[in-house]
Design an enzyme around this catalytic site. Structure first.
Site, PDB file in Angstrom:
ATOM      1  N   MET A   1       0.490  17.265  12.760  1.00 18.86           N
ATOM      2  CA  MET A   1       0.754  16.502  13.984  1.00 18.86           C
ATOM      3  C   MET A   1       2.206  16.045  14.029  1.00 18.86           C
ATOM      4  O   MET A   1       2.843  16.046  15.086  1.00 18.86           O
ATOM      5  CB  MET A   1      -0.198  15.308  14.085  1.00 18.86           C
TER       6      MET A   1
ATOM      7  N   PHE B   1      -1.336 -14.612 -12.646  1.00 16.66           N
ATOM      8  CA  PHE B   1      -1.601 -13.185 -12.795  1.00 16.66           C
ATOM      9  C   PHE B   1      -2.582 -12.708 -11.715  1.00 16.66           C
ATOM     10  O   PHE B   1      -3.628 -13.312 -11.514  1.00 16.66           O
ATOM     11  CB  PHE B   1      -2.176 -12.894 -14.186  1.00 16.66           C
ATOM     12  N   GLN B   2      -2.231 -11.676 -11.052  1.00 11.93           N
ATOM     13  CA  GLN B   2      -3.021 -11.078  -9.967  1.00 11.93           C
ATOM     14  C   GLN B   2      -3.344 -12.091  -8.872  1.00 11.93           C
ATOM     15  O   GLN B   2      -4.359 -11.989  -8.193  1.00 11.93           O
ATOM     16  CB  GLN B   2      -4.295 -10.409 -10.501  1.00 11.93           C
TER      17      GLN B   2
ATOM     18  N   GLU C   1      -9.976   0.774  -4.193  1.00 15.56           N
ATOM     19  CA  GLU C   1     -10.541  -0.234  -3.294  1.00 15.56           C
ATOM     20  C   GLU C   1     -10.440   0.185  -1.830  1.00 15.56           C
ATOM     21  O   GLU C   1     -11.279  -0.210  -1.015  1.00 15.56           O
ATOM     22  CB  GLU C   1      -9.861  -1.581  -3.506  1.00 15.56           C
TER      23      GLU C   1
ATOM     24  N   LYS D   1     -12.142 -17.711  -8.949  1.00 20.41           N
ATOM     25  CA  LYS D   1     -12.991 -17.406 -10.107  1.00 20.41           C
ATOM     26  C   LYS D   1     -13.741 -18.631 -10.619  1.00 20.41           C
ATOM     27  O   LYS D   1     -14.893 -18.523 -11.062  1.00 20.41           O
ATOM     28  CB  LYS D   1     -12.129 -16.802 -11.226  1.00 20.41           C
TER      29      LYS D   1
END
Lengths: 567, 87
Positions: A481, A124-125, A62, A174
């Site tokens: 760096m 969940f999630q 993502e 959802k």
């Protein structure tokens, strides 16, 4: 570039749902590409996508979606759209959203969410995406009624692009996207919102600015990323040409004035050119155009341009006098402001000549000793040979600064870099986005052996869509760096910078199905550039460089810009 | 040095969090807070704020708050220093 799969005709007589409204709203905004990754809570939207005109780009993480949307937005000038599921999908977007926020990139981030009855139950999630992203978005919405979807999306697009652009998050539970919905009247007419008009500064402020410019003996344009964001580069170039006022640019301002122009000096700041930094310190008037006096540009703030009065143009009123008091502030549409600034008389030829002499005196040298690849010379040659279609997308580290210092840029969209957040892993996803925005451009990702591993999985996306991305991997087998700073400021106490056990990058690229080759010697560089630029598909040049090479010049942290260190 | 920041805004999900978060992130401590509702949509939040260091300006803070979507007005008024009468 491979064509994306054509939408599959919807044979089902499924009810019109909130998810369909989402898709319809995106279509109504003129969205062509959506970068994303499906998962549980966002599945209704993915179901609706198959019947839409939207082209979905399936990334492999993502974060890649958000950064690709960012690259797409910077090149196209349109909001980039990314989409992910709830929980880890959403949290993986966070770095990309923050990147867009700090670099003022218009973005719509769409996240799935657990159904509303489960929100707040640690389902969940479930994660509070809205809360997590509050500090890094311009605005955000949790949609609780599917009937609100058209208006929320219209408002989100308007907000993302208005004034100073930025990311807007839309969290979609959802049950909202699954809910059946009678098609709201006018849903298809909810088209792109008109860009909000700025109030323009009054004639008095313009007159005051002109007066300061006419009085100045050593005026200097300080050009920031806001010029490109406002699409004001033509007005800026016209102002620069008619006044002959010398100019410097920030990291994000590069390309607003073509880097080879007369009276253009260089980038200013920590890794800016000496001529640019010294000119700032000597100037008696700094005309800040879409620049925000960022610490990387100013060095120690109370020593920055100590003799200069300030004219500050910006779209964002909160930037005015945030860090340095402005003598005249001009808030509004930059093109109109620049067009209105027409000083009648300027007496600055001595200053122009002085700046030109400094530019010559402090010009970078490319005659490094030895036979190894000298990265600054490679990058200069590559950008010059690529021409005006060149777009560089950088990762973060030494190579990022070498690109800024040595590449030729003819437009602001030619230099995509993570300026504010400094996101390692930005380069490849941004290159993907840039190619979807401008398929005929010569898009080159310049990365390092540290950065490339941050989003290496997106090589699979490049392969899948046959994107002709050219990747130059400058490999010093170290976090260069960090090593440089440890060498200079931590008494050579080298801590956790050794990447001696890197994979064989050329083999790795080939494992993804991408053409790759390795360059070890300076004499191989011309052929390598030819091969990169003539490749029709994706290609990676693995370039081994000297691990002791540093980025010069350098303003030490906490020092004035006049206190530059040189090799 | 403290000030009262009076913010008129349209109520929406997360609006109060957004306002308080902006104040804190821009380098101010929220020392007091009152909120009143004015009809169906608009609301007024009054925050007592103190800068965390001397470089922070109430004007700049007000501009940062004012650009939050849904904010309709912001006013900052510095409080007079507290004077204790000698007994």
């Amino acid at each position: 570039m491979a064509a994306l799969a054509a939408p599959i005709a919807q044979a089902r007589t499924a009810p019109f749902t909130g998810a369909h409204a989402v898709v319809r709203a995106l279509e109504a905004q003129g969205v062509e590409y959506v970068f994303g990754y499906p998962g549980g809570a966002i599945m209704p939207v993915y179901d609706a996508l198959t019947g839409s005109s939207l082209k979905h780009v399936l990334v492999r993480h993502e974060q890649g979606a958000a950064l690709a949307a960012d690259g797409y937005a910077r090149v196209s000038g349109k909001p980039g759209v990314c989409i992910a599921t709830s929980g880890p999908g959403a949290t993986n977007l966070v770095t990309g959203i923050a990147n867009a926020f700090l670099d003022s990139v218009p973005m719509i981030a769409i996240t799935g969410q657990t159904p509303t009855p489960l929100m707040g139950t640690d389902a969940f999630q479930e994660i509070d995406t809205f809360g997590i992203t509050l500090p890094i978005v311009k605005h955000s919405f949790v949609v609780r009624d599917p009937a609100d979807i058209p208006s929320v999306f219209a408002e989100a697009f308007a907000l993302a692009t208005a004034g100073r652009p930025g990311p807007v998050l839309i969290d979609l539970p959802k049950d909202v996207t699954q809910a059946s919905l009678a098609v709201p009247p006018g849903i298809d007419q909810t088209g792109p919102a008109p860009r909000r008009k700025f109030e323009q500064p009054g004639a008095g402020a313009i007159a005051n600015a002109i007066a300061l410019i006419e009085q100045a003996k050593k005026p200097l344009l300080y050009v920031g990323g806001g010029v490109g964001i406002a699409a004001a580069e033509q007005a800026l170039r016209a102002f620069h040409a008619r006044t002959g006022i010398p100019a410097v640019a920030t990291l994000k301002g590069l390309g607003a004035i073509p880097t080879g122009s007369e009276n253009y000096l260089d980038m200013l700041g920590m890794h800016g050119g000496q001529a640019a930094n010294l000119a700032v310190q000597e100037s008696d008037l700094l005309i800040a155009c879409g620049a925000r006096f960022d610490d990387r540009a100013t060095g120690k703030l109370d020593t920055f341009a100590p003799n200069a009065r300030i004219i500050h143009f910006d779209a964002d009123p909160s930037e005015i006098s945030k860090l340095r008091d402005a003598d005249v502030s001009l808030i509004g549409e930059m093109t109109a402001i620049l067009d209105a600034l027409r000083p009648a008389r300027l007496d600055i030829q001595d200053w122009r000549d002085h700046c030109a002499a400094m530019k010559t005196r402090y010009a970078p040298r490319y005659d490094a000793p030895g036979s190894g690849v000298f990265a600054p010379a490679l990058l200069k040659a590559l950008s010059e040979q690529a021409g005006d279609d060149f777009i560089a997308t950088c990762d973060v580290g030494q190579h990022q600064m070498w690109v800024a210092q040595h590449c030729r840029f003819s437009r602001p969209q030619a230099h995509l870099t993570s300026g504010g957040l400094g996101t390692m892993g930005y380069g490849i996803p941004a290159g993907i986005g840039a190619l979807f925005a401008e398929p005929d451009a010569t898009v080159v990702t310049i990365t390092g052996d540290g950065s490339i591993m941050m989003n290496i999985q997106e090589l699979a996306t490049i392969k899948r869509y046959r994107l002709p991305l050219k990747i130059v991997l400058l490999d010093n087998a170290q976090l260069g760096m960090v090593r440089q700073w440890q060498e200079l400021f931590f008494e050579e106490n080298f801590s956790e910078i050794d990447l001696y056990d890197n994979p064989d990058f050329a083999e790795l690229a080939r494992a993804f199905g991408i053409e790759a080759f390795t360059v070890d010697r300076r004499s191989e560089v011309p052929d390598a550039i030819d091969r990169l630029l003539s490749a029709r598909g994706p290609i990676l040049a693995h370039v081994r460089i000297d691990p002791r090479e540093n980025v010069w010049p350098l303003v030490p942290p906490g020092a004035a810009n006049s206190q530059m260190m040189e090799a | 040095m403290t000030a009262d920041i009076v913010i008129d805004f349209t109520r929406s999900e997360g609006a109060v969090l957004r306002l308080i978060g902006q104040v804190e992130r821009r380098g101010f401590e929220v020392t007091s807070m009152t909120m009143a509702e004015h009809g169906a949509g608009p609301a007024r939040l009054t925050l007592g704020v103190a800068p965390r260091d001397a470089s922070r300006s109430f004007d700049t803070l007000s501009r940062h708050v004012a650009k939050i979507h849904g904010v309709t007005s912001v006013r900052a008024a510095e409080r007079a220093p507290f004077m204790e009468r000698a007994s």
